[in-house]
Design a protein around this motif. Structure first.
Motif, PDB file in Angstrom:
ATOM      1  N   SER A   1       0.803  -1.195  -0.393  1.00 40.19           N
ATOM      2  CA  SER A   1       0.115   0.198   0.167  1.00 40.19           C
ATOM      3  C   SER A   1       0.766   0.715   0.059  1.00 40.19           C
ATOM      4  CB  SER A   1      -0.797  -0.453   1.251  1.00 40.19           C
ATOM      5  OG  SER A   1      -1.137   1.317   0.939  1.00 40.19           O
ATOM      6  N   TYR A   2       1.149   2.345  -1.021  1.00 37.70           N
ATOM      7  CA  TYR A   2       1.296   3.454  -0.664  1.00 37.70           C
ATOM      8  C   TYR A   2      -0.292   4.141  -1.629  1.00 37.70           C
ATOM      9  CZ  TYR A   2       1.714   1.295  -5.637  1.00 37.70           C
ATOM     10  OH  TYR A   2       1.988   0.703  -7.083  1.00 37.70           O
ATOM     11  N   GLY A   3      -1.459   4.668  -1.020  1.00 37.71           N
ATOM     12  CA  GLY A   3      -2.310   5.131  -1.315  1.00 37.71           C
ATOM     13  C   GLY A   3      -3.213   5.048  -2.620  1.00 37.71           C
ATOM     14  N   THR A   4      -3.875   5.433  -2.340  1.00 35.17           N
ATOM     15  CA  THR A   4      -3.997   4.576  -4.496  1.00 35.17           C
ATOM     16  C   THR A   4      -4.374   5.749  -5.529  1.00 35.17           C
ATOM     17  OG1 THR A   4      -5.978   6.849  -3.881  1.00 35.17           O
ATOM     18  CG2 THR A   4      -6.716   5.071  -2.257  1.00 35.17           C
ATOM     19  N   ARG A   5      -3.206   6.302  -5.138  1.00 33.90           N
ATOM     20  CA  ARG A   5      -2.689   7.008  -6.807  1.00 33.90           C
ATOM     21  C   ARG A   5      -2.475   5.532  -7.657  1.00 33.90           C
ATOM     22  NH1 ARG A   5      -4.831  12.118  -7.610  1.00 33.90           N
ATOM     23  NH2 ARG A   5      -4.939  12.775  -5.342  1.00 33.90           N
ATOM     24  N   GLY A   6      -1.910   4.669  -7.402  1.00 36.24           N
ATOM     25  CA  GLY A   6      -1.651   3.228  -7.937  1.00 36.24           C
ATOM     26  C   GLY A   6      -2.391   2.078  -7.727  1.00 36.24           C
ATOM     27  N   ILE A   7      -3.352   2.495  -7.851  1.00 36.22           N
ATOM     28  CA  ILE A   7      -4.569   1.265  -8.108  1.00 36.22           C
ATOM     29  C   ILE A   7      -4.831   1.660  -8.643  1.00 36.22           C
ATOM     30  CG2 ILE A   7      -6.192   0.733  -6.848  1.00 36.22           C
ATOM     31  CD1 ILE A   7      -5.399   1.220  -4.278  1.00 36.22           C
ATOM     32  N   LYS A   8      -5.531   0.280  -9.457  1.00 38.74           N
ATOM     33  CA  LYS A   8      -6.575   0.521 -10.709  1.00 38.74           C
ATOM     34  C   LYS A   8      -7.291  -0.554 -10.093  1.00 38.74           C
ATOM     35  CE  LYS A   8      -2.380   1.485 -12.715  1.00 38.74           C
ATOM     36  NZ  LYS A   8      -1.778   1.519 -11.848  1.00 38.74           N
ATOM     37  N   PHE A   9      -8.243  -0.155 -10.506  1.00 37.34           N
ATOM     38  CA  PHE A   9      -9.968  -0.036 -10.758  1.00 37.34           C
ATOM     39  C   PHE A   9     -10.519  -1.413 -11.354  1.00 37.34           C
ATOM     40  CE2 PHE A   9     -14.207  -0.536  -8.089  1.00 37.34           C
ATOM     41  CZ  PHE A   9     -13.985  -0.787  -6.877  1.00 37.34           C
ATOM     42  N   HIS A  10     -11.322  -2.502 -11.356  1.00 37.00           N
ATOM     43  CA  HIS A  10     -11.629  -3.333 -12.384  1.00 37.00           C
ATOM     44  C   HIS A  10     -13.114  -4.143 -11.594  1.00 37.00           C
ATOM     45  CE1 HIS A  10     -12.098  -7.297 -14.728  1.00 37.00           C
ATOM     46  NE2 HIS A  10     -12.347  -6.237 -15.370  1.00 37.00           N
ATOM     47  N   HIS A  11     -14.202  -3.452 -12.473  1.00 33.56           N
ATOM     48  CA  HIS A  11     -15.440  -4.012 -12.470  1.00 33.56           C
ATOM     49  C   HIS A  11     -16.020  -3.586 -13.991  1.00 33.56           C
ATOM     50  CE1 HIS A  11     -16.658   0.343 -10.975  1.00 33.56           C
ATOM     51  NE2 HIS A  11     -16.101  -0.015 -12.452  1.00 33.56           N
ATOM     52  N   ASP A  12     -16.838  -3.968 -13.975  1.00 35.13           N
ATOM     53  CA  ASP A  12     -18.264  -4.520 -15.100  1.00 35.13           C
ATOM     54  C   ASP A  12     -18.564  -3.480 -15.255  1.00 35.13           C
ATOM     55  OD1 ASP A  12     -20.336  -4.808 -13.335  1.00 35.13           O
ATOM     56  OD2 ASP A  12     -20.644  -6.614 -13.839  1.00 35.13           O
ATOM     57  N   ASN A  13     -19.261  -3.443 -16.180  1.00 32.64           N
ATOM     58  CA  ASN A  13     -19.712  -2.295 -16.575  1.00 32.64           C
ATOM     59  C   ASN A  13     -21.616  -1.829 -16.037  1.00 32.64           C
ATOM     60  OD1 ASN A  13     -18.016  -1.369 -18.780  1.00 32.64           O
ATOM     61  ND2 ASN A  13     -18.201  -2.821 -19.741  1.00 32.64           N
ATOM     62  N   GLY A  14     -21.692  -2.407 -15.196  1.00 37.71           N
ATOM     63  CA  GLY A  14     -23.031  -2.116 -14.447  1.00 37.71           C
ATOM     64  C   GLY A  14     -23.104  -0.760 -13.914  1.00 37.71           C
TER      65      GLY A  14
ATOM     66  N   PRO B   1     -10.688  -1.236 -18.145  1.00 42.65           N
ATOM     67  CA  PRO B   1     -11.618  -1.306 -18.611  1.00 42.65           C
ATOM     68  C   PRO B   1     -12.115  -2.625 -18.679  1.00 42.65           C
ATOM     69  CG  PRO B   1     -10.060   0.088 -20.003  1.00 42.65           C
ATOM     70  CD  PRO B   1      -9.507  -0.542 -18.488  1.00 42.65           C
ATOM     71  N   HIS B   2     -13.148  -2.473 -19.395  1.00 44.51           N
ATOM     72  CA  HIS B   2     -13.921  -4.226 -18.884  1.00 44.51           C
ATOM     73  C   HIS B   2     -15.289  -4.122 -20.278  1.00 44.51           C
ATOM     74  CE1 HIS B   2     -14.881  -8.403 -17.529  1.00 44.51           C
ATOM     75  NE2 HIS B   2     -16.488  -8.045 -17.702  1.00 44.51           N
ATOM     76  N   PRO B   3     -14.895  -4.771 -21.431  1.00 47.81           N
ATOM     77  CA  PRO B   3     -15.718  -5.353 -21.924  1.00 47.81           C
ATOM     78  C   PRO B   3     -16.889  -5.411 -21.759  1.00 47.81           C
ATOM     79  CG  PRO B   3     -14.283  -6.592 -22.747  1.00 47.81           C
ATOM     80  CD  PRO B   3     -14.035  -6.385 -20.891  1.00 47.81           C
ATOM     81  N   PRO B   4     -18.105  -5.013 -22.127  1.00 47.49           N
ATOM     82  CA  PRO B   4     -19.271  -5.231 -22.636  1.00 47.49           C
ATOM     83  C   PRO B   4     -20.143  -7.277 -22.791  1.00 47.49           C
ATOM     84  CG  PRO B   4     -19.500  -4.569 -24.339  1.00 47.49           C
ATOM     85  CD  PRO B   4     -18.023  -4.185 -23.901  1.00 47.49           C
ATOM     86  N   ASN B   5     -20.740  -7.689 -21.604  1.00 48.15           N
ATOM     87  CA  ASN B   5     -20.978  -8.679 -21.393  1.00 48.15           C
ATOM     88  C   ASN B   5     -20.352  -9.346 -21.361  1.00 48.15           C
ATOM     89  OD1 ASN B   5     -23.801  -7.765 -22.329  1.00 48.15           O
ATOM     90  ND2 ASN B   5     -23.111  -7.086 -24.291  1.00 48.15           N
TER      91      ASN B   5
END
Length: 358
Positions: free
Chosen positions: A249-262, A283-287
């Motif tokens: 952990s070194y803060g949120t600046r280096g974090i990559k957040f992955h989730h779908d397109n809900g 980025p996450h593709p649709p469906n």
């Protein structure tokens, strides 16, 4: 005790029958199969069918009594099926069977037993019988042996031998897909997978910096599992597909957040907040649940290992406890599988690929 013993005897008898049939078909059966062999063949066939009939009949009557009582309480057939399936799994009657018997009981039927048929169940694996069952499966591959038995009048053992030995079929759970992909959606899946893989392979993104998340329904009683979509397919064929009915952990600046397109994930306010916190959205593709670690691994793993709970709080605690019990190595392997899946998506021109995985 009885169920286990009868199942063993039925399996042994079926093996005897198959051996005798193979022997009789390979030589001049009239001349070389003597009277004692014919008697053993007849006895095994009769014993196998009778034991299976008794076991199946007991199960049928118990299930039908439950359907009758719940129907009298004005419970819908689909709910009754889910209740039975949550306890008995694949041994429970299929939804169409529950709906048919629920309708009969609503119309005033009292008897739990099958309507009487003339003679004993047919126990011959003739070409005509094999073809009849093949046509039924071609029309509806989701039929259960019980439903085929009611449709044809054949014995349980005969149907099982025809399905597994003569038609070379096995029952397998259908794989879920969110929808049928268009050419544009397939191209988008390939584009995003290529971009994500390039950043990971070049070191622009590190897997240890990526956080992935999603949401799913968890219920105290585990109902409606995927195996209710089990279908008969030929050995070696891919499973059928079922289109899902939406939903350091070194803060949120280096974090990559992955989730779908809900919709909650791609709302302008959400994206603006993540950007203000210095979070990069992967980025996450649709469906594409097949490219989301929560969907292709975590959620099913939890549900398969989660016992029934008494209330929502105990359910929450059980889910958290199970997730904490998973080793770091398990999570690491999942992200490695994520990379493998993105490459498979590219190799398969953006189409769904899970049926190609070993």
């Amino acid at each position: 005790m009885y169920t286990s013993l009868s199942s063993d005897v039925v399996e042994y008898c079926n093996k005897c029958i198959d051996h005798f049939q193979t022997y009789a078909n390979s030589i001049d059966a009239v001349q070389l199969v003597d009277g004692s062999c014919a008697q053993i063949f007849s006895y095994c066939s009769s014993l196998s069918d009778r034991l299976q009939e008794v076991h199946t009949l007991m199960s049928k009557e118990n299930f039908r009594f439950y359907i009758k009582v719940r129907t009298a309480l004005d419970v819908q057939a689909r709910v009754i099926h889910d209740e039975l399936y949550s306890v008995y799994g694949d041994q429970a009657p299929g939804l169409s069977t529950v709906e048919r018997w629920s309708k009969l009981f609503r119309e005033g039927r009292e008897e739990l037993e099958d309507d009487a048929r003339s003679g004993r169940p047919i126990s011959e694996t003739t070409p005509q019988n094999i073809e009849q069952i093949r046509l039924l499966i071609d029309d509806d591959p989701y039929l259960t042996i019980e439903e085929i038995q009611e449709e044809t009048g054949f014995s349980y053992g005969t149907i099982q031998r025809i399905l597994t030995t003569h038609l070379n079929l096995r029952k397998i759970t259908a794989r879920y897909v969110p929808k049928e992909l268009t050419d544009l959606q397939r191209a988008e899946r390939v584009r995003i997978c290529k971009e994500n893989l390039e950043k990971i392979q070049q070191g622009t993104w590190r897997l240890c910096d990526i956080i992935t998340g999603d949401e799913s329904w968890f219920r105290p009683k585990q109902l409606g599992r995927k195996s209710s979509h089990a279908a008969w397919i030929r050995r070696g064929d891919p499973p059928p597909t079922v289109v899902r009915q939406n939903r350091p952990s070194y803060g949120t600046r280096g974090i990559k957040f992955h989730h779908d397109n809900g919709k909650p994930h791609v709302h302008n306010n959400v994206l603006a907040y993540l950007e203000s916190e210095g979070l990069t959205v992967v980025p996450h593709p649709p469906n594409s649940p097949d490219l989301s670690p929560c969907d292709f691994w975590l959620f099913d793993l939890i549900k398969e290992n989660l016992p029934d709970q008494s209330d929502s709080q105990s359910l929450h605690d059980a889910v958290i406890s199970f997730m904490n019990s998973l080793s770091n190595e398990e999570y690491k392997k999942t992200f490695e599988k994520w990379i493998e899946r993105m490459q498979l998506c590219i190799d398969n021109q953006g189409d769904y690929f899970e049926h190609l995985m070993k």
